[in-house]
Scaffold this motif. Structure first.
Motif, short mmCIF file in Angstrom:
data_model
loop_
_atom_site.label_atom_id
_atom_site.label_comp_id
_atom_site.label_asym_id
_atom_site.label_seq_id
_atom_site.Cartn_x
_atom_site.Cartn_y
_atom_site.Cartn_z
N GLU A 1 52.49 -43.22 -51.22
CA GLU A 1 53.35 -41.74 -52.01
C GLU A 1 54.77 -41.86 -52.98
O GLU A 1 55.57 -40.87 -51.95
CB GLU A 1 53.51 -40.51 -50.64
N VAL B 1 48.87 -30.67 -49.88
CA VAL B 1 48.29 -30.94 -48.26
C VAL B 1 49.08 -30.79 -47.20
O VAL B 1 49.87 -30.94 -47.51
CB VAL B 1 49.85 -32.63 -50.17
N ARG C 1 43.63 -32.93 -47.77
CA ARG C 1 44.09 -32.95 -49.75
C ARG C 1 43.38 -31.59 -50.02
O ARG C 1 41.70 -32.02 -49.98
CB ARG C 1 44.12 -33.35 -50.14
#
Length: 313
Positions: A116, A227, A145
């Motif tokens: 990420e 998220v 997500r």
């Protein structure tokens, strides 16, 4: 650094220049430097900029860690500095860490693993979080997500949220909870300031809107993606449930907690049994990028605090 002119002036000092030279040397992973407290953030920022490697800055307390994180963010940029919080609970307490703490920790671990964004230049951590064993492979925990315009079968979403240790409630009031009303899912991820309301049209996500806890009304802000980071570091997988069932027989004093875990119920304080329920644990230093440098702010205070934590544990 944001102040390159200042760095060039400081490099005129032979001791400062020698420290930066050591930081650039490939084989060096630990630096023993002495500086006044007010100068330490600038020194750390300079080392991070010149070495090109991730810096783990260890502090004795979480307050000091938070302060250094803010100061380093001003020098290097907030996106390049990360804070790795420790659990608020002690090993012997029947309490679970807060969902927002878990969410922040998992987000940092994903960055360190390269999953990420870029790894942070400086990772600030109190010694408590450095000493605390954690489940191997936490960075591999996949967040849920949800994107506007994408298809996400409602039943699958609810199952994924449950698998990520979210609690289903009638009305969302705290992080780590979700609620369902027809084609609407209210969700409060640990890392978000406000919960979101996900509107479905069939299996398609039509809109994602933020709302407030106090009156459950929309703030007017929308987002294209949300998220939902897992809310616990110990997920009730089939392997964990099977091991809990076996341990419940061998340890009758823990049978109440272990039996509920074996049935797939998240129990308050079950994280205290993590070493017995998973295949392996590791430390924060085990997941740092190769060649990272460790800096200790006030080593004497860190040693004293570490001794206290070990004794308490």
């Amino acid at each position: 650094m944001k102040y390159p002119g200042l760095l060039s002036v400081l490099e005129g000092d032979e001791h400062f220049a020698a420290t930066l030279a050591d930081a650039r040397r490939p084989g060096v992973t630990t630096l023993d430097v002495t500086a006044v407290t007010s100068f330490f953030p600038l020194l750390t920022a300079a080392i991070a900029s010149e070495s090109g490697r991730t810096i783990l800055l260890v502090t004795s307390t979480y307050r000091e860690a938070e302060q250094l994180t803010a100061e380093l963010g001003g020098l290097l940029g907030e996106d390049t500095v990360a804070y790795y919080p420790a659990w608020e609970t002690l090993p012997h307490e029947r309490l679970s860490p807060r969902a927002d703490t878990v969410g922040r920790r998992l987000a940092v671990l994903r960055r360190l693993a390269g999953g990420e964004g870029e790894p942070p230049k400086v990772l600030v951590a109190p010694v408590r979080s450095v000493l605390q064993p954690q489940v191997v492979g936490l960075a591999d925990m996949t967040p849920v997500r949800v994107r506007t315009g994408a298809e996400y079968e409602l039943g699958t979403l609810l199952a994924d949220l449950t698998g990520a240790a979210y609690n289903r409630v009638d009305m969302v009031e705290r992080r780590g909870e979700f609620a369902v009303r027809g084609g609407i899912v209210d969700l409060f991820p640990p890392t978000e300031e406000h919960p979101v309301r996900i509107d479905f049209f069939g299996d398609e996500v039509e809109a994602i809107r933020y709302f407030t806890i106090a009156d459950q009304r929309s703030t007017g802000d929308e987002t294209d993606e949300i998220v939902a980071t897992p809310c616990r570091e110990l997920l009730l997988t089939d392997a964990v449930r099977k091991r809990a069932k076996m341990l419940a027989t061998a340890h009758p004093e823990l049978a109440d907690m272990l039996s509920r875990v074996a049935e797939g119920h998240a129990v308050e304080g079950m994280e205290a049994l993590t070493p017995a329920l998973v295949d392996g644990v590791e430390l924060l230093v085990d997941v740092l990028p190769k060649g990272s440098i460790v800096l200790a702010a006030s080593p004497e205070l860190i040693r004293a605090r570490a001794a206290e934590l070990v004794q308490t544990s």
